[in-house]
Design an enzyme around this catalytic site. Structure first.
Site, PDB file in Angstrom:
ATOM      1  N   LEU A 103      51.865   2.089  21.070  1.00 26.58           N
ATOM      2  CA  LEU A 103      50.805   2.179  20.077  1.00 26.58           C
ATOM      3  C   LEU A 103      51.367   2.477  18.696  1.00 26.58           C
ATOM      4  CD1 LEU A 103      48.118   4.246  22.038  1.00 26.58           C
ATOM      5  CD2 LEU A 103      48.507   1.777  22.031  1.00 26.58           C
ATOM      6  N   ASN A 172      55.833   8.150  27.800  1.00 26.90           N
ATOM      7  CA  ASN A 172      56.422   9.374  27.238  1.00 26.90           C
ATOM      8  C   ASN A 172      55.503  10.073  26.238  1.00 26.90           C
ATOM      9  OD1 ASN A 172      56.768   7.187  25.416  1.00 26.90           O
ATOM     10  ND2 ASN A 172      58.380   8.294  24.336  1.00 26.90           N
TER      11      ASN A 172
END
Length: 297
Positions: A103, A172
């Site tokens: 993103l 992550n």
């Protein structure tokens, strides 16, 4: 979904088309018939002789999932879904050493609540379209694939990763102070199981190619120069199965996960907006961006 698609099309039209990177569709004499589809951030080439399209992400430098990129991605994917001549898609990257960095942080920092809602709706739509696609989808992971890039990969039916020790893959988000939403988690559980997902998400782990292969996050490792030819060979195996049988089976496996997001889609958007607008989260994102600037400097 139709309303979302209309909104995304309008956004793309406002921003204007960009020239495609795979040419006007011309080919050398004797070559397989190919058609170029898509805009500049997503270069798509469909081989009508095999029914296989290669969708190459070209949102340089790191294929960040910006709102504009997601808009073009969704439009290109929808065109392929509606093309009866297309049965499979190989998703890969045109950026060196990176599949997708995930993103776009700039879409989540310093913007209005309305913008965050529009962005998150586009992220949801990308997952919904890719995860339940009727086409065979193969991720040819030719670079690192953290966070949202990993999500795109695990949406696909099969994942092939380049065996390069410098590459990594994983969700992550917690390393950035962000919590992966439930449908990220559900997709990961469906891929590697509950315990491996719990550890992976809590620690924000990024796996090397051998580690990712060991836990089932990717299905196959190959030398980087062979990743596209391997993807084409694997695709032919999947396309040997009758489409209707494969599609019904895929829906049977994935529908409960899809239905869960559809049932809570608006609340998921509201939760994201509420979370991302917190001062502590905005400060964390600002610190991360400053760290990235220092690395580049």
């Amino acid at each position: 979904m139709a309303a979302v698609a209309v909104t995304l099309v309008r956004r793309l039209l406002r921003s204007g088309p960009r020239p495609g990177l795979c040419g006007a569709g011309g080919r050398e004499p004797g070559a397989a018939p190919r058609r170029a589809i898509g805009h500049g951030r997503v270069a798509v080439e469909l081989d009508s002789s095999t029914g296989v399209a290669v969708m190459k992400m070209e949102n340089l430098p790191v294929n960040s999932l910006s709102l504009d990129f997601l808009t073009e991605f969704l439009i290109s994917l929808e065109k392929l879904e509606n093309d009866r001549g297309c049965r499979g898609v190989i998703l890969t990257s045109g950026a060196p050493k990176i599949f997708s960095a995930g993103l776009d942080i700039m879409e989540m920092y310093g913007k209005s609540a309305e913008h965050y809602a529009e962005f998150w709706k586009a992220v949801q739509e990308m997952w919904l379209r890719l995860y339940q696609s009727n086409m065979v989808t193969i991720a040819a992971i030719n670079g690192s694939s953290p966070a949202g890039g990993c999500l795109m990969a695990v949406c696909c039916d099969y994942r092939i990763m380049a065996e390069n020790p410098k590459y990594s893959i994983g969700l992550n988000e917690t390393q950035l102070g962000i919590v992966a939403p439930f449908w990220f988690k559900d997709t990961m559980v469906n891929t590697i199981g509950n315990r491996a997902t719990e550890r992976s998400l809590e620690l924000g782990l990024l796996y090397s190619p051998p580690e990712a292969h060991k836990i089932g996050l990717v299905d196959q490792l190959v030398p980087e120069e062979k990743i596209q030819s391997t993807a084409a060979a694997v695709m032919s195996q999947w396309l040997a199965i009758p489409d209707h049988a494969r599609q019904i089976t895929k829906s049977m496996m994935r529908k409960p996960t899809v239905d869960r997001l559809l049932a809570h889609r608006e609340s998921d958007i509201q939760n994201f907006v509420s979370f991302i607008t917190k001062d502590s989260i905005q400060k964390s994102l600002q610190m991360y961006m400053e760290m990235l600037k220092q690395r580049r400097g």
